[in-house]
Enzyme design. Sequence first.
Site, PDB file in Angstrom:
ATOM      1  N   ILE A 125       0.845  -1.202   0.000  1.00  0.00           N
ATOM      2  CA  ILE A 125       0.000   0.000   0.000  1.00  0.00           C
ATOM      3  C   ILE A 125       0.874   1.243   0.000  1.00  0.00           C
ATOM      4  O   ILE A 125       0.435   2.304  -0.396  1.00  0.00           O
ATOM      5  CB  ILE A 125      -0.991   0.039   1.193  1.00  0.00           C
ATOM      6  N   ASP A 126       2.139   1.117   0.441  1.00  0.00           N
ATOM      7  CA  ASP A 126       3.016   2.289   0.542  1.00  0.00           C
ATOM      8  C   ASP A 126       3.495   2.805  -0.822  1.00  0.00           C
ATOM      9  O   ASP A 126       3.984   3.923  -0.922  1.00  0.00           O
ATOM     10  CB  ASP A 126       4.254   1.943   1.388  1.00  0.00           C
ATOM     11  N   MET A 168      -0.501   5.624   6.731  1.00  0.00           N
ATOM     12  CA  MET A 168       0.669   4.745   6.651  1.00  0.00           C
ATOM     13  C   MET A 168       1.676   5.291   5.635  1.00  0.00           C
ATOM     14  O   MET A 168       1.349   6.167   4.826  1.00  0.00           O
ATOM     15  CB  MET A 168       0.266   3.327   6.321  1.00  0.00           C
ATOM     16  N   GLY A 169       2.863   4.735   5.678  1.00  0.00           N
ATOM     17  CA  GLY A 169       3.950   5.198   4.815  1.00  0.00           C
ATOM     18  C   GLY A 169       5.201   5.289   5.648  1.00  0.00           C
ATOM     19  O   GLY A 169       5.480   6.303   6.274  1.00  0.00           O
ATOM     20  N   ARG A 170       5.908   4.168   5.689  1.00  0.00           N
ATOM     21  CA  ARG A 170       7.081   4.063   6.561  1.00  0.00           C
ATOM     22  C   ARG A 170       8.251   4.906   6.051  1.00  0.00           C
ATOM     23  O   ARG A 170       8.817   5.708   6.790  1.00  0.00           O
ATOM     24  CB  ARG A 170       7.493   2.599   6.628  1.00  0.00           C
ATOM     25  N   GLU A 221       3.101   8.195   8.790  1.00  0.00           N
ATOM     26  CA  GLU A 221       3.627   7.617  10.043  1.00  0.00           C
ATOM     27  C   GLU A 221       5.152   7.749  10.119  1.00  0.00           C
ATOM     28  O   GLU A 221       5.733   7.834  11.195  1.00  0.00           O
ATOM     29  CB  GLU A 221       3.236   6.149  10.157  1.00  0.00           C
ATOM     30  N   GLN A 280      -6.512   1.113   6.446  1.00  0.00           N
ATOM     31  CA  GLN A 280      -6.006   1.373   5.093  1.00  0.00           C
ATOM     32  C   GLN A 280      -5.613   0.095   4.353  1.00  0.00           C
ATOM     33  O   GLN A 280      -5.438   0.091   3.149  1.00  0.00           O
ATOM     34  CB  GLN A 280      -4.765   2.282   5.157  1.00  0.00           C
TER      35      GLN A 280
HETATM   36  O1  F6P Z   1       4.345  -2.235   4.540  1.00  0.00           O
HETATM   37  C1  F6P Z   1       3.224  -1.465   4.607  1.00  0.00           C
HETATM   38  C2  F6P Z   1       2.933  -0.987   5.975  1.00  0.00           C
HETATM   39  O2  F6P Z   1       1.596  -0.709   5.872  1.00  0.00           O
HETATM   40  C3  F6P Z   1       3.729   0.213   6.489  1.00  0.00           C
HETATM   41  O3  F6P Z   1       3.258   1.456   6.069  1.00  0.00           O
HETATM   42  C4  F6P Z   1       3.612   0.047   7.969  1.00  0.00           C
HETATM   43  O4  F6P Z   1       4.664   0.689   8.659  1.00  0.00           O
HETATM   44  C5  F6P Z   1       3.686  -1.406   8.138  1.00  0.00           C
HETATM   45  O5  F6P Z   1       3.092  -1.964   6.985  1.00  0.00           O
HETATM   46  C6  F6P Z   1       3.042  -1.892   9.406  1.00  0.00           C
HETATM   47  O6  F6P Z   1       2.723  -3.252   9.301  1.00  0.00           O
HETATM   48  P1  F6P Z   1       2.779  -4.334  10.461  1.00  0.00           P
HETATM   49  O7  F6P Z   1       2.311  -3.685  11.705  1.00  0.00           O
HETATM   50  O8  F6P Z   1       1.860  -5.394   9.960  1.00  0.00           O
HETATM   51  O9  F6P Z   1       4.192  -4.807  10.559  1.00  0.00           O
END
Ligand code: F6P
Length: 348
Positions: A125-126, A168-170, A221, A280
Amino acid sequence: MKIGVLTGGGDCPGLNAVIRAVVRKSLQYGHELIGIKEGWRGLLDNNYCKLDREAISGILHRGGTIIGTSRTNIYKVANGEETVKKNMEANGIEALIAIGGEDTLGIASKLFKAGVKVVGVPKTIDNDLNATDYTFGFDTAVNIATEAIDRLHTTAEAHNRVMVVEVMGRHAGWIAIHSGIAGGADIILVPEKPFNIEAVCDVIKKRHESGKSFSIVVVSEGAKIQTEEQTDKDGSFILSSLKKDAFGHVKLGGIGNVVAEEIEKRTGFETRATILGYIQRGGSPTAFDRVLATRYGVFAADLVNNGYWGKMAALRGKDIVAVDLADATGTLKTVDDDLLSVAETFFG
Ligand code: F6P
């Protein structure tokens, strides 16, 4: 040929659409399919499931993944690569289709170099995967975030509040920038551009001085906040946990609350935060993602049938093309300055 299919990393709307397309097309070629349960872990534990016509019936529109997923890193497990190869051979699995993001496809790329017949499909999704214009799942996430921003707009206006929306969006701000532009955000904060909270407050104050009584702030995020002492530096993440996953990622989350608190403290405007989180990622994919996922799945089946190993299906313009897995992994695709400057036109 017996082909193993796996989904790895965080789930994503459209995973089932890819699985369905892979299976339908590969069955037409006369291949046999097997589902590898819970990502790479299934190949370490020999956990498989049937992937025949019946198994994939009625899943096109369903969220999640019928074969499960995990963030298992075989290279963090003793003899992981050897175990995968040994288990593939023992179970007659000749080729793999790995559906995943940077981490999952990074493993696929290493396995290819180690002699495994593997192809990849870009998921996240990112939308931060290199070598493809779009990953499937991104459009769904943007639509969910945009609808949330629209809804927050009306309540912000009714209460004269500042609304901070964390999406979201690491490592990349694609969801924030797209949903922020689509939702008419007054400020968008992304990981690509560390921000100074005082500067953010100045924009909001000016907006309110010019007659507006509410504001919408969208924040990724992974956006990095600069402290008063480090205005010239990179800024810092806000973490929800210090625990790292198998790929060394810390758990992000909470920047929305920090930004909201700071805005209220510094401007005096009543401010609320909403963290969209896993909303999301869950549920049905949009029509765009169903079509993209289906095209990726059919193309991945073609890659396997033609023996184009070490490749990933990618979207370039309107076409699906084959790119090297190695080019798709290693460097992330971040938001470019042009798009940032489009968004900035509407700040304040
Ligand atoms: O990889 C996509 C993502 O949605 C990131 O934006 C987010 O930081 C991460 O997954 C969180 O996923 P989880 O909590 O399942 O490790």
